[in-house]
Design a protein around this motif. Structure first.
Motif, PDB file in Angstrom:
ATOM      1  N   GLN A 254       5.737  50.471  55.384  1.00 47.30           N
ATOM      2  CA  GLN A 254       7.065  50.823  55.892  1.00 47.30           C
ATOM      3  C   GLN A 254       7.786  51.843  55.012  1.00 47.30           C
ATOM      4  O   GLN A 254       8.893  52.275  55.335  1.00 47.30           O
ATOM      5  N   VAL A 255       7.159  52.223  53.912  1.00 41.21           N
ATOM      6  CA  VAL A 255       7.737  53.260  53.055  1.00 41.21           C
ATOM      7  C   VAL A 255       7.682  54.591  53.807  1.00 41.21           C
ATOM      8  O   VAL A 255       6.652  54.942  54.380  1.00 41.21           O
ATOM      9  N   ASN A 256       8.795  55.324  53.792  1.00 48.08           N
ATOM     10  CA  ASN A 256       8.862  56.540  54.613  1.00 48.08           C
ATOM     11  C   ASN A 256       9.048  57.807  53.784  1.00 48.08           C
ATOM     12  O   ASN A 256       9.223  57.769  52.559  1.00 48.08           O
ATOM     13  N   ASP A 257       9.021  58.911  54.501  1.00 53.07           N
ATOM     14  CA  ASP A 257       9.123  60.233  53.878  1.00 53.07           C
ATOM     15  C   ASP A 257      10.423  60.471  53.116  1.00 53.07           C
ATOM     16  O   ASP A 257      10.397  60.899  51.961  1.00 53.07           O
ATOM     17  N   PRO A 258      11.596  60.219  53.728  1.00 52.22           N
ATOM     18  CA  PRO A 258      12.859  60.479  53.014  1.00 52.22           C
ATOM     19  C   PRO A 258      12.962  59.718  51.689  1.00 52.22           C
ATOM     20  O   PRO A 258      13.486  60.254  50.707  1.00 52.22           O
ATOM     21  N   ALA A 259      12.469  58.487  51.670  1.00 55.21           N
ATOM     22  CA  ALA A 259      12.548  57.693  50.440  1.00 55.21           C
ATOM     23  C   ALA A 259      11.709  58.308  49.337  1.00 55.21           C
ATOM     24  O   ALA A 259      12.139  58.407  48.176  1.00 55.21           O
ATOM     25  N   MET A 260      10.503  58.744  49.668  1.00 56.82           N
ATOM     26  CA  MET A 260       9.636  59.320  48.644  1.00 56.82           C
ATOM     27  C   MET A 260      10.136  60.689  48.188  1.00 56.82           C
ATOM     28  O   MET A 260       9.946  61.064  47.032  1.00 56.82           O
ATOM     29  N   LEU A 261      10.790  61.419  49.069  1.00 58.55           N
ATOM     30  CA  LEU A 261      11.413  62.678  48.649  1.00 58.55           C
ATOM     31  C   LEU A 261      12.528  62.411  47.652  1.00 58.55           C
ATOM     32  O   LEU A 261      12.709  63.157  46.681  1.00 58.55           O
ATOM     33  N   LYS A 262      13.265  61.318  47.884  1.00 58.20           N
ATOM     34  CA  LYS A 262      14.335  60.926  46.961  1.00 58.20           C
ATOM     35  C   LYS A 262      13.761  60.541  45.611  1.00 58.20           C
ATOM     36  O   LYS A 262      14.296  60.913  44.554  1.00 58.20           O
ATOM     37  N   VAL A 263      12.645  59.820  45.637  1.00 58.25           N
ATOM     38  CA  VAL A 263      11.970  59.451  44.392  1.00 58.25           C
ATOM     39  C   VAL A 263      11.516  60.705  43.643  1.00 58.25           C
ATOM     40  O   VAL A 263      11.697  60.829  42.428  1.00 58.25           O
ATOM     41  N   ALA A 264      10.941  61.643  44.386  1.00 62.55           N
ATOM     42  CA  ALA A 264      10.421  62.862  43.761  1.00 62.55           C
ATOM     43  C   ALA A 264      11.516  63.668  43.079  1.00 62.55           C
ATOM     44  O   ALA A 264      11.309  64.233  41.993  1.00 62.55           O
ATOM     45  N   SER A 265      12.702  63.711  43.678  1.00 64.67           N
ATOM     46  CA  SER A 265      13.796  64.522  43.131  1.00 64.67           C
ATOM     47  C   SER A 265      14.603  63.799  42.060  1.00 64.67           C
ATOM     48  O   SER A 265      15.258  64.445  41.244  1.00 64.67           O
ATOM     49  N   SER A 266      14.559  62.465  42.042  1.00 66.19           N
ATOM     50  CA  SER A 266      15.431  61.699  41.144  1.00 66.19           C
ATOM     51  C   SER A 266      14.722  61.099  39.942  1.00 66.19           C
ATOM     52  O   SER A 266      15.382  60.616  39.025  1.00 66.19           O
ATOM     53  N   CYS A 267      13.391  61.096  39.946  1.00 63.29           N
ATOM     54  CA  CYS A 267      12.635  60.450  38.860  1.00 63.29           C
ATOM     55  C   CYS A 267      11.714  61.476  38.190  1.00 63.29           C
ATOM     56  O   CYS A 267      10.500  61.500  38.437  1.00 63.29           O
ATOM     57  N   PRO A 268      12.256  62.303  37.319  1.00 61.36           N
ATOM     58  CA  PRO A 268      11.471  63.393  36.716  1.00 61.36           C
ATOM     59  C   PRO A 268      10.398  62.913  35.747  1.00 61.36           C
ATOM     60  O   PRO A 268       9.495  63.691  35.402  1.00 61.36           O
ATOM     61  N   ASN A 269      10.476  61.668  35.298  1.00 62.34           N
ATOM     62  CA  ASN A 269       9.489  61.152  34.345  1.00 62.34           C
ATOM     63  C   ASN A 269       8.289  60.508  35.022  1.00 62.34           C
ATOM     64  O   ASN A 269       7.383  60.011  34.340  1.00 62.34           O
ATOM     65  N   LEU A 270       8.264  60.512  36.330  1.00 62.01           N
ATOM     66  CA  LEU A 270       7.197  59.852  37.077  1.00 62.01           C
ATOM     67  C   LEU A 270       5.845  60.509  36.792  1.00 62.01           C
ATOM     68  O   LEU A 270       5.699  61.723  36.930  1.00 62.01           O
ATOM     69  N   ILE A 271       4.861  59.700  36.381  1.00 60.51           N
ATOM     70  CA  ILE A 271       3.528  60.238  36.087  1.00 60.51           C
ATOM     71  C   ILE A 271       2.448  59.567  36.935  1.00 60.51           C
ATOM     72  O   ILE A 271       1.297  60.024  36.954  1.00 60.51           O
ATOM     73  N   TYR A 272       2.790  58.490  37.633  1.00 60.32           N
ATOM     74  CA  TYR A 272       1.796  57.802  38.465  1.00 60.32           C
ATOM     75  C   TYR A 272       2.458  57.311  39.739  1.00 60.32           C
ATOM     76  O   TYR A 272       3.477  56.620  39.697  1.00 60.32           O
ATOM     77  N   VAL A 273       1.869  57.663  40.884  1.00 62.74           N
ATOM     78  CA  VAL A 273       2.326  57.172  42.185  1.00 62.74           C
ATOM     79  C   VAL A 273       1.102  56.826  43.011  1.00 62.74           C
ATOM     80  O   VAL A 273       0.167  57.628  43.109  1.00 62.74           O
ATOM     81  N   SER A 274       1.101  55.632  43.608  1.00 65.24           N
ATOM     82  CA  SER A 274       0.007  55.227  44.488  1.00 65.24           C
ATOM     83  C   SER A 274       0.592  54.838  45.839  1.00 65.24           C
ATOM     84  O   SER A 274       1.465  53.977  45.922  1.00 65.24           O
ATOM     85  N   LEU A 275       0.083  55.486  46.904  1.00 66.15           N
ATOM     86  CA  LEU A 275       0.650  55.314  48.245  1.00 66.15           C
ATOM     87  C   LEU A 275      -0.428  54.980  49.274  1.00 66.15           C
ATOM     88  O   LEU A 275      -0.359  55.413  50.417  1.00 66.15           O
ATOM     89  N   GLY A 276      -1.411  54.190  48.882  1.00 72.23           N
ATOM     90  CA  GLY A 276      -2.471  53.815  49.807  1.00 72.23           C
ATOM     91  C   GLY A 276      -1.928  53.108  51.038  1.00 72.23           C
ATOM     92  O   GLY A 276      -1.116  52.177  50.929  1.00 72.23           O
ATOM     93  N   LEU A 277      -2.345  53.567  52.224  1.00 72.23           N
ATOM     94  CA  LEU A 277      -1.943  53.015  53.524  1.00 72.23           C
ATOM     95  C   LEU A 277      -0.482  53.301  53.877  1.00 72.23           C
ATOM     96  O   LEU A 277       0.027  52.757  54.858  1.00 72.23           O
TER      97      LEU A 277
END
Length: 293
Positions: A254-277
């Motif tokens: 149920q995770v959607n596109d707008p939420a992940m775009l928000k994560v991408a723009s707001s969490c600059p220290n992110l080094i690992y993301v897993s989005l299987g399925l």
């Protein structure tokens, strides 16, 4: 021509041997630090010097204990715990995968409660409900890892007493409810690492929102197979937890596109993301994550 006589090598005379005495204490302590607890105890019986060196508190800050040792050598294990006056970290394993005596294990663990800050039960340790509840008195813990299969409402109430926790890993807690976890994360406000993967009935948007709002320093979040989680709560994570480095969402369809775009723009220290399925997340969003992380 007869071959020259070879001089046989002989061991130094024990009475006059002093080669190990020339090695400084700090070097021996460094060497002894590689020994497991029971080997260290055996080494302590070889000489007066090694007996003294083996009692150095720095050698007893991290302990790995197996259930077989607790079961068959209880007195020896208790002696090791009593010797470990500055123990900080303990891991309890069950290499034979047999049924364990939960009260006995917790009794051993609690002997170190005054100094212990990190406690790990490997996944094959199935602690009973009452044993988990007793862990709630170990209020110096900053890190707790245990299998979640036996955790229910009563155990959550005990864990919420561990207000110093910075790391909490309890994957597979399928018996907890959203109210249980929301209550837990409203009490624990120092969390930097959280793994509640496979909490399929308990991990909801309400829970993730409470976690993010009360723990802005969160760096690691694993929500694999938490099917109730949607983009709504992930937007809150993005807004409240700018230090996020690790985000695992396998099976959170149920995770959607707008939420992940928000994560991408707001969490600059992110080094690992897993989005299987997570099939609704588009390639353009993945590219944005790659650019920003």
């Amino acid at each position: 021509m007869a071959p020259p006589n070879k001089k046989l090598k002989t061991c130094p005379d024990p009475e006059n041997a002093s080669h190990h005495q020339t090695v400084p204490d700090e070097v021996w302590i460094s060497i002894l630090s590689f020994l497991p607890p029971f080997s260290l105890c055996s080494m302590s019986k070889t000489s007066h010097r090694f007996n003294c060196l083996s009692r150095d508190p720095t050698l007893w800050t991290n302990l790995n204990i197996d259930w077989q040792s607790i079961k068959n050598h209880t007195t020896s294990v208790e002696g090791i715990i009593n010797r470990s006056t500055k123990i900080k970290s303990m891991t309890v394993r069950n290499r034979t995968f047999e049924q364990v005596n939960s009260p006995q294990i917790v009794m051993i663990v609690k002997k170190a409660k005054s100094t212990l800050t990190s406690l790990t039960f490997s996944p094959e340790i199935a602690l009973g409900n009452n044993a988990i509840a007793k862990l709630g008195t170990m209020t110096n813990l900053t890190s707790l890892e245990l299998a979640g299969e036996w955790i229910k409402t009563a155990e959550i109430k005990a864990i919420r007493n561990l207000v110093k926790l910075e790391e909490l890993q309890m994957p597979g807690a399928e018996h907890v409810t959203p109210n249980d976890l929301e209550y837990l994360f409203s009490q624990l406000t120092n969390l930097k690492l959280v793994d509640i993967s496979d909490c399929k009935k308990g991990a909801s948007d309400m829970v993730v929102t409470a976690l993010a709002q009360n723990n802005p320093q969160l760096e690691y979040l694993a929500l694999d197979e938490c099917e109730l989680v949607t983009g709504k709560s992930l937007k809150v994570v993005a807004e409240k937890c700018p230090n996020l480095k690790h985000l695992s969402l396998d099976g959170c369809y149920q995770v959607n596109d707008p939420a992940m775009l928000k994560v991408a723009s707001s969490c600059p220290n992110l080094i690992y993301v897993s989005l299987g399925l997570c099939s609704t997340v588009k390639d353009t969003t993945l590219k944005q994550l790659a650019l920003n992380c």
